[in-house]
Design an enzyme around this catalytic site. Structure first.
Site, PDB file in Angstrom:
ATOM      1  N   ASN A   8       0.876  -1.168   0.000  1.00  0.00           N
ATOM      2  CA  ASN A   8       0.000   0.000   0.000  1.00  0.00           C
ATOM      3  C   ASN A   8       0.919   1.226   0.000  1.00  0.00           C
ATOM      4  O   ASN A   8       1.467   1.599   1.035  1.00  0.00           O
ATOM      5  CB  ASN A   8      -0.867  -0.056   1.264  1.00  0.00           C
ATOM      6  CG  ASN A   8      -1.854   1.098   1.343  1.00  0.00           C
ATOM      7  OD1 ASN A   8      -1.814   2.008   0.511  1.00  0.00           O
ATOM      8  ND2 ASN A   8      -2.724   1.061   2.329  1.00  0.00           N
ATOM      9  N   ARG A  16      -2.592  -2.140  -3.444  1.00  0.00           N
ATOM     10  CA  ARG A  16      -3.797  -1.329  -3.269  1.00  0.00           C
ATOM     11  C   ARG A  16      -3.671  -0.133  -4.212  1.00  0.00           C
ATOM     12  O   ARG A  16      -2.678   0.599  -4.167  1.00  0.00           O
ATOM     13  CB  ARG A  16      -3.882  -0.827  -1.829  1.00  0.00           C
ATOM     14  CG  ARG A  16      -5.065   0.072  -1.620  1.00  0.00           C
ATOM     15  CD  ARG A  16      -5.049   0.676  -0.248  1.00  0.00           C
ATOM     16  NE  ARG A  16      -6.239   1.467  -0.052  1.00  0.00           N
ATOM     17  CZ  ARG A  16      -6.344   2.404   0.864  1.00  0.00           C
ATOM     18  NH1 ARG A  16      -5.350   2.646   1.670  1.00  0.00           N
ATOM     19  NH2 ARG A  16      -7.452   3.092   0.994  1.00  0.00           N
ATOM     20  N   HIS A  21     -12.310   3.632  -0.202  1.00  0.00           N
ATOM     21  CA  HIS A  21     -12.356   2.671   0.904  1.00  0.00           C
ATOM     22  C   HIS A  21     -13.178   1.436   0.532  1.00  0.00           C
ATOM     23  O   HIS A  21     -13.746   0.763   1.400  1.00  0.00           O
ATOM     24  CB  HIS A  21     -12.966   3.300   2.178  1.00  0.00           C
ATOM     25  CG  HIS A  21     -12.103   4.342   2.806  1.00  0.00           C
ATOM     26  ND1 HIS A  21     -12.560   5.594   3.126  1.00  0.00           N
ATOM     27  CD2 HIS A  21     -10.802   4.325   3.158  1.00  0.00           C
ATOM     28  CE1 HIS A  21     -11.575   6.293   3.648  1.00  0.00           C
ATOM     29  NE2 HIS A  21     -10.497   5.563   3.674  1.00  0.00           N
ATOM     30  N   ARG A  78      -9.391  16.556   6.170  1.00  0.00           N
ATOM     31  CA  ARG A  78     -10.188  16.920   4.988  1.00  0.00           C
ATOM     32  C   ARG A  78     -11.569  17.406   5.410  1.00  0.00           C
ATOM     33  O   ARG A  78     -12.138  16.890   6.366  1.00  0.00           O
ATOM     34  CB  ARG A  78     -10.336  15.712   4.056  1.00  0.00           C
ATOM     35  CG  ARG A  78      -9.083  15.390   3.279  1.00  0.00           C
ATOM     36  CD  ARG A  78      -9.198  14.092   2.526  1.00  0.00           C
ATOM     37  NE  ARG A  78      -8.442  13.032   3.172  1.00  0.00           N
ATOM     38  CZ  ARG A  78      -8.513  11.744   2.870  1.00  0.00           C
ATOM     39  NH1 ARG A  78      -9.324  11.333   1.923  1.00  0.00           N
ATOM     40  NH2 ARG A  78      -7.787  10.853   3.506  1.00  0.00           N
ATOM     41  N   GLU A 103      -7.805  -4.676   5.059  1.00  0.00           N
ATOM     42  CA  GLU A 103      -7.734  -4.480   3.607  1.00  0.00           C
ATOM     43  C   GLU A 103      -6.674  -5.396   2.996  1.00  0.00           C
ATOM     44  O   GLU A 103      -6.858  -5.932   1.910  1.00  0.00           O
ATOM     45  CB  GLU A 103      -7.409  -3.012   3.304  1.00  0.00           C
ATOM     46  CG  GLU A 103      -8.583  -2.095   3.621  1.00  0.00           C
ATOM     47  CD  GLU A 103      -8.179  -0.666   3.862  1.00  0.00           C
ATOM     48  OE1 GLU A 103      -7.358  -0.410   4.767  1.00  0.00           O
ATOM     49  OE2 GLU A 103      -8.679   0.212   3.152  1.00  0.00           O
TER      50      GLU A 103
END
Ligand code: ADP
Length: 413
Positions: free
Chosen positions: A18, A101, A190, A251, A395
């Site tokens: 990742n 990923r 996600h 964010r 993940e």
């Protein structure tokens, strides 16, 4: 143990990567034993103080090493995977496949994909849609191809799970040609986490995924709330980019678009500066003025810091509203599932989100909630019509499983 892998695997070791802007997270997974042999983080790539944190066999080593780019980062990772003391491999050829990923797959990549030169070219084209993520994912892929030239590499996309969104959910009310010409639409992110967690939720509840209406609250530094109906994502909070949706660590999430023009006119900021502020200086950090980390904000809130109290109230209120909206979109609700750093570890945040949702059948059991920290658990009262679950995301596991499926198909062909 999760049953999402139902193949017989012979000693397959899959490396999951990742790659972020200045970091590489990695895990080497033994699919046969269903366990991570090693995991680690290369951080501050290209910056002063870059380091590796490597964990294997119950031991952890942290070492500061100059790491100027992703290619060097992967070399350092290999040194540790092969290390006489901390390593778990004797030879790089033990790695059967590499799973990456990849954040943005646009409309083209709707499922995990074997990486070819053509795929890399397309991924570069999609960089304009995720400038903070895709270029680094591609850098990781190119570096990994040099280290493992003959090993299959697979891209697993964060956007792919949301390709089932109906048109009415993914279109923006803009002139239609912006969609046709520039691909301006909601993609959602996600997806790997939401896919994994919704599969695990159906296993946990002992019900077929096809029969479940679930809302996933992935609350980490980035935040996604996703409505999953019968195993398919039907709506999700992030948009064209990972800046949209809920309030996050740094964010802002959804805003009145007018705010951008207002700031440009009145605060003497150009578009790049506004972009930087909305991505990196807003959200929990911007409101609290203290941190993007919920742990620190909760500490300060306890001491009475008003902006920290406000940041937490805004954060939880927004998640609550999204749960309400998605219950309406689903036309019913079987479970709310909390995952990722905040969702897995903060009973306080979960409690604030669920408070007041009793009218729609969500009854949190505060005692169970308090105990569920970083573990899989049901945290609703036995009488609760809607189950509330905590399911730690994984993940890497899903990326490894998808990578293995593609690699097995290659062997069979
Ligand atoms: P990322 O999106 O970077 O993968 P994570 O899912 O790892 O994020 O979540 C990181 C965030 O989780 C931290 O910034 C922090 O706000 C939150 N977090 C981690 N542990 C706790 C905890 N015990 N209590 C509250 N929040 C936590």
């Amino acid at each position: 143990m999760i049953c999402i892998a139902n193949a017989v695997i012979d000693c397959m070791k899959i490396l999951v990567l990742n790659c972020g802007s200045s970091s590489i997270k990695y895990q080497l997974i033994d699919m046969d034993k269903d366990e991570a042999l090693a995991r680690g983080l290369i951080a501050k790539i290209g910056e002063h103080g870059s380091y590796i944190r490597h964990r294997a066999g119950g031991r952890e080593v942290v070492k500061e090493i100059p790491i100027e780019n992703h290619a060097r980062g992967l070399e350092v990772m290999m040194e540790y995977l092969l290390h006489p003391e901390f390593g778990v491999l004797k030879d790089p050829s033990e790695v059967s496949a590499v799973g990456h990923r990849v954040v943005h797959g646009g409309s083209v990549f709707v499922k995990p994909t074997l990486i070819t030169e053509e795929v890399i070219k397309k991924l570069k084209e999609y960089s304009y849609l995720a400038p903070l993520h895709n270029p680094h994912n591609v850098a990781g892929i190119e570096a990994a191809k040099k280290i493992f030239p003959n090993v299959p590499q697979v891209a697993v996309f964060d956007t792919a799970f949301h390709q089932t969104l109906p048109e009415k959910a993914y279109m923006y009310p803009l002139p239609y040609e912006f969609y046709e010409k520039y691909g301006v639409r909601k993609y959602g992110f996600h997806g790997i986490s939401c896919d994994y967690v919704s599969r695990r939720a159906s296993e946990f509840l002992g019900k077929s995924r096809d029969d479940l209406k679930v809302i996933i609250c992935h609350l980490g530094n980035g935040v996604t709330v996703c409505a999953v109906d019968g195993g398919k994502s039907i709506d999700t909070s992030m948009g064209l980019t990972p800046l949209g949706g809920l309030m996050m660590g740094t964010r802002c999430g959804d805003l009145d678009p007018g705010v951008i023009f207002y700031l440009a006119k009145n605060a003497d900021l150009n578009l790049d500066q506004i972009n930087e502020i909305l991505n990196n200086k807003s959200g929990l950090l911007g409101v609290s003025g203290v941190s993007n980390d919920v742990r620190e904000i909760l500490e300060e809130a306890k001491k009475g810091n008003k902006r920290c109290i406000l940041a937490i109230e805004m954060f939880t209120y927004r998640v609550k509203k999204w749960i309400g909206a998605y219950a309406a979109a689903l036309g019913g609700l079987d479970a709310v599932v909390f995952t990722a750093g905040i969702g897995e570890n903060s009973p306080k945040i979960r409690s604030m989100i669920c408070a007041g949702l009793e009218f729609m059948g969500v009854e949190l059991d505060e005692e169970r909630n308090e105990k569920a920290v970083g573990i899989e658990a049901e945290i609703s009262k036995p009488s609760s019509r809607v189950k509330v679950l905590v399911i730690p995301t994984n993940e890497e596991k899903l990326i490894a499983v998808e990578t293995m499926k593609i690699t097995k198909n290659l062997e069979g062909s």
